[in-house]
Scaffold this active site. Sequence first.
Site, PDB file in Angstrom:
ATOM      1  N   GLY A 161      39.496  35.334  32.610  1.00 19.28           N
ATOM      2  CA  GLY A 161      39.483  35.905  33.947  1.00 19.28           C
ATOM      3  C   GLY A 161      39.066  37.359  33.907  1.00 19.28           C
ATOM      4  O   GLY A 161      39.191  38.026  32.874  1.00 19.28           O
ATOM      5  N   GLN A 189      38.472  45.807  36.881  1.00 23.39           N
ATOM      6  CA  GLN A 189      38.353  45.969  35.431  1.00 23.39           C
ATOM      7  C   GLN A 189      36.973  46.460  35.018  1.00 23.39           C
ATOM      8  O   GLN A 189      36.814  46.959  33.905  1.00 23.39           O
ATOM      9  CB  GLN A 189      38.667  44.657  34.707  1.00 23.39           C
ATOM     10  CG  GLN A 189      40.129  44.259  34.782  1.00 23.39           C
ATOM     11  CD  GLN A 189      40.368  42.976  34.053  1.00 23.39           C
ATOM     12  OE1 GLN A 189      40.203  41.893  34.622  1.00 23.39           O
ATOM     13  NE2 GLN A 189      40.727  43.075  32.780  1.00 23.39           N
ATOM     14  N   CYS A 196      45.161  40.755  27.869  1.00 19.72           N
ATOM     15  CA  CYS A 196      44.294  41.258  28.927  1.00 19.72           C
ATOM     16  C   CYS A 196      43.078  41.935  28.306  1.00 19.72           C
ATOM     17  O   CYS A 196      43.208  42.658  27.308  1.00 19.72           O
ATOM     18  CB  CYS A 196      45.069  42.254  29.791  1.00 19.72           C
ATOM     19  SG  CYS A 196      44.121  42.983  31.126  1.00 19.72           S
ATOM     20  N   LEU A 197      41.919  41.731  28.903  1.00 14.63           N
ATOM     21  CA  LEU A 197      40.701  42.361  28.399  1.00 14.63           C
ATOM     22  C   LEU A 197      40.760  43.885  28.523  1.00 14.63           C
ATOM     23  O   LEU A 197      40.071  44.585  27.792  1.00 14.63           O
ATOM     24  CB  LEU A 197      39.472  41.827  29.150  1.00 14.63           C
ATOM     25  CG  LEU A 197      39.180  40.335  28.961  1.00 14.63           C
ATOM     26  CD1 LEU A 197      38.022  39.898  29.847  1.00 14.63           C
ATOM     27  CD2 LEU A 197      38.901  40.021  27.500  1.00 14.63           C
ATOM     28  N   HIS A 241      47.806  37.114  37.350  1.00 19.33           N
ATOM     29  CA  HIS A 241      47.294  38.196  36.502  1.00 19.33           C
ATOM     30  C   HIS A 241      46.140  38.928  37.200  1.00 19.33           C
ATOM     31  O   HIS A 241      46.128  40.163  37.274  1.00 19.33           O
ATOM     32  CB  HIS A 241      46.839  37.618  35.157  1.00 19.33           C
ATOM     33  CG  HIS A 241      46.348  38.622  34.178  1.00 19.33           C
ATOM     34  ND1 HIS A 241      47.098  39.040  33.107  1.00 19.33           N
ATOM     35  CD2 HIS A 241      45.174  39.300  34.106  1.00 19.33           C
ATOM     36  CE1 HIS A 241      46.408  39.940  32.417  1.00 19.33           C
ATOM     37  NE2 HIS A 241      45.226  40.115  33.005  1.00 19.33           N
ATOM     38  N   GLU A 242      45.173  38.170  37.721  1.00 20.97           N
ATOM     39  CA  GLU A 242      44.017  38.791  38.373  1.00 20.97           C
ATOM     40  C   GLU A 242      44.401  39.438  39.703  1.00 20.97           C
ATOM     41  O   GLU A 242      43.896  40.516  40.038  1.00 20.97           O
ATOM     42  CB  GLU A 242      42.881  37.784  38.551  1.00 20.97           C
ATOM     43  CG  GLU A 242      42.357  37.175  37.261  1.00 20.97           C
ATOM     44  CD  GLU A 242      42.009  38.168  36.167  1.00 20.97           C
ATOM     45  OE1 GLU A 242      41.601  39.306  36.472  1.00 20.97           O
ATOM     46  OE2 GLU A 242      42.150  37.807  34.982  1.00 20.97           O
ATOM     47  N   HIS A 296      45.738  42.786  39.043  1.00 21.37           N
ATOM     48  CA  HIS A 296      44.663  43.772  38.841  1.00 21.37           C
ATOM     49  C   HIS A 296      44.178  44.328  40.174  1.00 21.37           C
ATOM     50  O   HIS A 296      43.934  45.531  40.302  1.00 21.37           O
ATOM     51  CB  HIS A 296      43.475  43.157  38.098  1.00 21.37           C
ATOM     52  CG  HIS A 296      43.615  43.154  36.618  1.00 21.37           C
ATOM     53  ND1 HIS A 296      43.762  44.301  35.873  1.00 21.37           N
ATOM     54  CD2 HIS A 296      43.627  42.131  35.736  1.00 21.37           C
ATOM     55  CE1 HIS A 296      43.855  43.984  34.595  1.00 21.37           C
ATOM     56  NE2 HIS A 296      43.783  42.669  34.476  1.00 21.37           N
TER      57      HIS A 296
END
Length: 169
Positions: free
Chosen positions: A45, A50, A92-93, A134-135, A138
């Site tokens: 995702g 991000q 997480c990226l 999670h997204e 963000h």
Amino acid sequence: MIRPILRYGQSPLHRPASEVAAVDDEIQRLVDDMIETMYAAPGVGLAATQVGVPVRLFVIDLSVGRRASDLIVMINPVFVAREGMQLEEEGCLSVPGFNATVVRPARAIVRGLDRSANEHTIDGRELLARAFQHEMDHLDGTLFVDRLRGIKKDLIVRKIQKLKRSGRW
């Protein structure tokens, strides 16, 4: 185009995103870039915040590109319902190299626009529910580290600060 992914501590990641005003050519390019960036990372995702674009948009693909039908694009997403609870490890990226167990809903129903500006609602369970939350976090300026408490959070934040000081973050 693969875009650079912001890392924990960079201010755009910690601010809430604005609604997408129109699903125009600029948003279409952003969606394409986000999909390419997510697959290259690789991740399941990616939120627009991000990659430094403060709009309410995310992409998710639990198959990491193996099944085109698994790709989800959500523009201006909202939760319709959340229920249950799951405790699983998450990464997480934007926080590469760190994982932690985070409490998330076991089910999350999200409504938003697809890239054709059509409204759609998706009922996510288990991993997809976790990815939705999670997204969405963000888009609200929250990272999984912000949901941690106590020693686990302190340990990760201190390690990130040490990496920053040494120029490796």
